[in-house]
Each structure stands twice: as C-alpha cells, then as structure tokens.
Design a protein around this motif. Structure first.
Motif, PDB file in Angstrom:
ATOM      1  N   ARG A   4       0.854  -1.189   0.000  1.00 42.30           N
ATOM      2  CA  ARG A   4       0.000   0.000   0.000  1.00 42.30           C
ATOM      3  C   ARG A   4       0.891   1.240   0.000  1.00 42.30           C
ATOM      4  O   ARG A   4       1.941   1.252   0.633  1.00 42.30           O
ATOM      5  N   LEU A   5       0.433   2.258  -0.676  1.00 42.59           N
ATOM      6  CA  LEU A   5       1.134   3.537  -0.693  1.00 42.59           C
ATOM      7  C   LEU A   5       0.310   4.508   0.142  1.00 42.59           C
ATOM      8  O   LEU A   5      -0.834   4.813  -0.187  1.00 42.59           O
ATOM      9  N   ILE A   6       0.886   4.961   1.269  1.00 41.28           N
ATOM     10  CA  ILE A   6       0.164   5.866   2.164  1.00 41.28           C
ATOM     11  C   ILE A   6       1.085   6.990   2.616  1.00 41.28           C
ATOM     12  O   ILE A   6       2.312   6.859   2.596  1.00 41.28           O
ATOM     13  N   ASP A   7       0.483   8.084   3.043  1.00 36.56           N
ATOM     14  CA  ASP A   7       1.234   9.160   3.674  1.00 36.56           C
ATOM     15  C   ASP A   7       1.276   8.865   5.168  1.00 36.56           C
ATOM     16  O   ASP A   7       0.261   8.495   5.757  1.00 36.56           O
ATOM     17  N   VAL A   8       2.451   9.008   5.771  1.00 41.02           N
ATOM     18  CA  VAL A   8       2.619   8.727   7.195  1.00 41.02           C
ATOM     19  C   VAL A   8       3.195   9.958   7.875  1.00 41.02           C
ATOM     20  O   VAL A   8       4.168  10.543   7.390  1.00 41.02           O
ATOM     21  N   ASP A   9       2.600  10.343   8.983  1.00 42.19           N
ATOM     22  CA  ASP A   9       3.097  11.455   9.780  1.00 42.19           C
ATOM     23  C   ASP A   9       4.419  11.013  10.426  1.00 42.19           C
ATOM     24  O   ASP A   9       4.443  10.096  11.246  1.00 42.19           O
ATOM     25  N   ASP A  10       5.515  11.640  10.049  1.00 40.58           N
ATOM     26  CA  ASP A  10       6.843  11.235  10.520  1.00 40.58           C
ATOM     27  C   ASP A  10       6.992  11.369  12.033  1.00 40.58           C
ATOM     28  O   ASP A  10       7.642  10.529  12.664  1.00 40.58           O
TER      29      ASP A  10
END
Length: 68
Positions: A4-10
């Motif tokens: 899956r390609l997701i945005d993650v809060d670093d």
C-alpha cells in the motif's frame, strides 16, 4: 499481503517506533497493528467480565454506558 502507498506522519511514526522499540516502517506498522488487536481482546475480556453484551456495543449510547 498487500503493498500500500500511504502518507505517514513522521513525528507519529517516530513516537510509535520509540514506544514499540522497532526500527523499520514495516516492523512498526506490524507491531502497532498487533497492539491494537491485543487491546481489542483485552477490552472484550473486561467487558465480558462486567456482563456487557458485546452485540450491544454497535449502539454508541450502549458503548458509553458500558464504561460507567
């Protein structure tokens, strides 16, 4: 398993890594999912001990009343 390609809060990722003692994104996500599943099992056990009908928890008002 699915990629899956997701945005993650670093910042959140770093905080969770520190809590779980993981180093990679994959190990952090896997451990976090395991923790959520374990939390659900503990919650269900506690509610069952209190005699709460888990089927009733679909109703938001019943969920709130279960913790009182």
């Amino acid at each position: 398993m699915t990629k899956r390609l997701i945005d993650v809060d670093d910042d959140k990722l770093d905080a969770v890594r520190a809590l779980l003692g993981t180093t990679t994104l994959k190990s952090t996500v896997d451990a976090a999912l395991d923790e959520v599943l374990a939390l659900d099992q503990r919650r269900r056990g506690l509610l069952a001990e209190r005699g709460v009908d888990l089927a009733e928890l679909a109703d938001p008002k019943a969920r709130q009343a279960a913790w009182r």
